[in-house]
Design a protein around this motif. Structure first.
Motif, short mmCIF file in Angstrom:
data_model
loop_
_atom_site.label_atom_id
_atom_site.label_comp_id
_atom_site.label_asym_id
_atom_site.label_seq_id
_atom_site.Cartn_x
_atom_site.Cartn_y
_atom_site.Cartn_z
N GLN A 28 1.16 11.99 -10.12
CA GLN A 28 0.63 13.28 -9.77
C GLN A 28 1.81 14.36 -9.94
O GLN A 28 1.61 15.71 -10.71
N VAL A 29 2.82 14.17 -9.71
CA VAL A 29 4.04 15.10 -10.03
C VAL A 29 4.21 15.07 -11.33
O VAL A 29 4.39 16.24 -11.96
N THR A 62 3.13 5.72 -3.02
CA THR A 62 4.40 6.72 -3.66
C THR A 62 4.38 6.67 -5.26
O THR A 62 4.61 7.60 -5.58
N VAL A 63 3.88 5.57 -5.69
CA VAL A 63 3.76 5.55 -7.20
C VAL A 63 2.64 6.41 -7.59
O VAL A 63 2.67 7.41 -8.44
N LYS A 91 -7.89 5.02 -9.22
CA LYS A 91 -7.96 3.44 -9.31
C LYS A 91 -6.76 3.19 -8.11
O LYS A 91 -6.87 2.19 -7.47
N ALA A 92 -5.85 4.26 -8.04
CA ALA A 92 -4.85 4.04 -7.13
C ALA A 92 -5.11 3.93 -5.82
O ALA A 92 -5.01 3.15 -4.80
N ASP A 93 -6.17 5.02 -5.36
CA ASP A 93 -6.96 5.15 -4.25
C ASP A 93 -7.40 3.94 -3.80
O ASP A 93 -7.45 3.43 -2.75
N ALA A 136 0.74 -1.09 0.16
CA ALA A 136 -0.04 0.10 -0.18
C ALA A 136 0.87 1.40 0.06
O ALA A 136 0.44 2.22 -0.71
N ASP A 137 2.06 1.25 0.83
CA ASP A 137 3.02 2.27 0.79
C ASP A 137 3.41 2.55 -0.37
O ASP A 137 3.53 3.69 -0.91
N MET A 138 3.78 1.35 -1.40
CA MET A 138 4.51 1.59 -2.50
C MET A 138 3.55 2.19 -3.45
O MET A 138 3.81 3.01 -4.40
#
Lengths: 103, 132
Positions: free
Chosen positions: A25-26, A19-20, A43-45, A14-16
């Motif tokens: 977003q950057v 980070t992705v 989808k990531a959320d 989940a942390d990875m």
């Protein structure tokens, strides 16, 4: 071989994923677009939430089914026997009093 | 209450079955995780036996009250039964404490003692089963 538990591995995933997502977003800010954040971000959320939920459920099950035996928990089971016996005795005495009232 | 009579043998058979599976697991060579699984199974077995015994105890005492012909008769028979169940109570206490020690000490002597105490508990169950 990793010594991490399954819940810990899921949280690590989940942390990875977080980070992705932050990385994406950057990129979208640099590119001047919200295309990535609109759909992929959502989808990531969902994936991150799912991983955290599965990790928590896994942790609860692991503990509930006895991941590590706990001496105090075992002794608490003995206390259940004692309190149960006391309740049974009190119940029987009460029923006897009802059947043969004194006074 | 005569219909409760078959209960205790069934309880004894259940505990025997659990202990047999525990013994087979224990004698097949014991890694740390296997030891934990065996002890966990023993704790669960004792918990089930405890809950079944509590239900039997409750029903049996109510049955004594129902059949009592006088207050004195009821008091005397309840006291006699409570005295008779003391070995089983002691057996549960010894088994639980031995399992708690084995969970903490993590060595073979405490492990074997915990399994032996659980077997001892079964003996106390059979003793109560055999009483009229």
């Amino acid at each position: 071989m990793s010594s991490k538990s399954i819940p810990d591995k899921l949280l690590e995933a989940a942390d990875m994923a977080s980070t992705v997502k932050a990385g994406l977003q950057v990129i979208e800010r640099l590119a001047g677009t919200d295309h990535l954040g609109g759909d992929v971000g959502k989808k990531a959320d969902l994936a991150i939430d799912a991983l955290k939920t599965i990790a928590e459920v896994s942790r609860v099950l692991h503990k509930g089914l006895g991941g590590e035996l706990d001496a105090s928990a075992i002794l608490a089971e003995l206390n259940k026997l004692k309190t149960g016996i006391m309740a049974n005795d009190a119940n029987a005495d009460s029923e006897l009093d009802k059947k043969f009232p004194t006074g | 209450m005569r219909h409760m009579r078959p209960f205790m043998p069934a309880l004894a058979f259940f505990v025997v079955g659990c202990l047999a599976s525990i013994a087979l697991t224990a004698t097949s060579g014991c890694s740390g995780s296997q030891r934990q699984k065996t002890l966990r199974a023993a704790v669960l077995s004792v918990n089930v036996a405890r809950d079944q015994f509590l239900e039997y105890d409750r029903s049996h005492q109510i049955g004594i009250v129902e059949q009592a012909t006088s207050r004195e008769d009821g008091v005397a028979k309840l006291e006699a039964y409570r005295k008779k169940r003391e070995p089983l109570m002691k057996g549960f206490e010894i088994a639980y404490k031995a399992l708690a020690l084995a969970a903490t000490a993590n060595d073979d002597p405490s492990y074997q003692q915990a399994l032996a105490a659980t077997s001892e508990l079964l003996g106390a169950v059979k003793s109560l089963t055999g009483s009229p």
